[in-house]
Design an enzyme around this catalytic site. Structure first.
Site, mmCIF file in Angstrom:
data_model
loop_
_atom_site.group_PDB
_atom_site.id
_atom_site.type_symbol
_atom_site.label_atom_id
_atom_site.label_comp_id
_atom_site.label_asym_id
_atom_site.label_seq_id
_atom_site.Cartn_x
_atom_site.Cartn_y
_atom_site.Cartn_z
ATOM 1 N N GLY A 13 62.683 19.310 -71.434
ATOM 2 C CA GLY A 13 62.984 18.498 -72.605
ATOM 3 C C GLY A 13 61.753 18.223 -73.436
ATOM 4 C CG ASP A 14 58.652 15.850 -71.883
ATOM 5 O OD1 ASP A 14 59.404 15.072 -72.508
ATOM 6 O OD2 ASP A 14 58.171 15.597 -70.774
#
Length: 252
Positions: A13-14
């Protein structure tokens, strides 16, 4: 699907949100260049990237499937939802491989290759819908075949039959891969690993590749405290005497 959800092995996600943020910044720069002299509202100059939205954008037909047909996707392991046979299969040397034999024509070659002509000729398995309905049976047959071979043997046989397949790489496989190394995607630096002396450690190269090889990484992360003096002087405005006192006390 009968087990609890599991985490992805990396902070994806990052990473995806970071890519979107960089892409958005480039779009904003292009907008500024193409609309010279035009003052845009703040809302049009704000790049807003959320982690959950970034991940949702990668979910393909998850939301449309639910809203159009009421389909609630569940965990499928190494499979692809609605596509069969396509999965990860174990080999007899402790490794696993991915095989994607879901195309109608490929499926025929695939089943012949794993010595299951009966499945290749089965009328119910001539379409993807039929294969998906019997995915457990197909995966069991394929797994039985791969379990009789090493990874390299299975991949060679499948490649000769023109069946799409590939290894599941470990870190050791990655650092030894000729293609990665030819494209400078493993770049080595001497770093402090907490041992008595520094050691050479490989890091992933820069993506995308511009030219023939990955651009060289300028530097790895700084050592702990490498910028202490710069911060104390530039940000806090401390004198050399004050900085020396703080650094000396910290080191002690």
């Amino acid at each position: 699907p009968d087990r609890p959800p599991v985490r992805v092995g990396v902070s994806i996600g990052d990473s995806i949100a970071g890519l979107y943020a960089a892409f958005g910044s480039v779009m904003a720069l292009f907008q500024r260049q193409s609309r010279v002299g035009e003052r845009l509202a703040l809302s049009q100059r704000t790049i807003d990237v959320a982690l959950n939205e970034s991940i949702m954008s990668m979910m393909e037909s998850l939301v449309p499937d639910y809203l159009a047909y009421g389909v609630k996707r569940e965990r499928v392991g190494g499979r692809m939802e609605g596509i069969a046979p396509s999965n990860a299969y174990p080999c007899n040397d402790g490794t696993s491989i991915i095989i994607s034999g879901n195309g109608d024509a490929i499926f025929q070659r695939y089943m012949e290759t794993i010595e299951r002509p009966d499945l290749a000729a089965d009328a119910e398995l001539q379409t993807n819908a039929g294969r998906w309905a019997r995915r457990d049976e197909l995966d069991a047959a394929i797994g039985a075949w791969t379990s009789r071979h090493t990874r390299d043997e299975a991949l060679r046989i499948l490649d000769d039959a023109n069946v799409p397949s590939g290894p599941i790489y470990t870190a050791a496989d990655i650092v030894e891969d000729e293609q990665y190394n030819a494209r400078n995607m493993i770049q080595t630096f001497w770093v402090d690993t907490g041992e008595d002396s520094a050691k050479p450690v490989g890091f992933p190269g820069i993506v995308p590749v511009i030219g023939d090889k990955s651009l060289p990484i300028d530097h790895v992360g700084p050592d702990l405290g490498a910028h202490t003096r710069d911060v104390l002087a530039a940000v806090l405005g401390l004198s050399d005497v004050e900085i020396e006192r703080i650094v000396t006390e910290t080191e002690c």
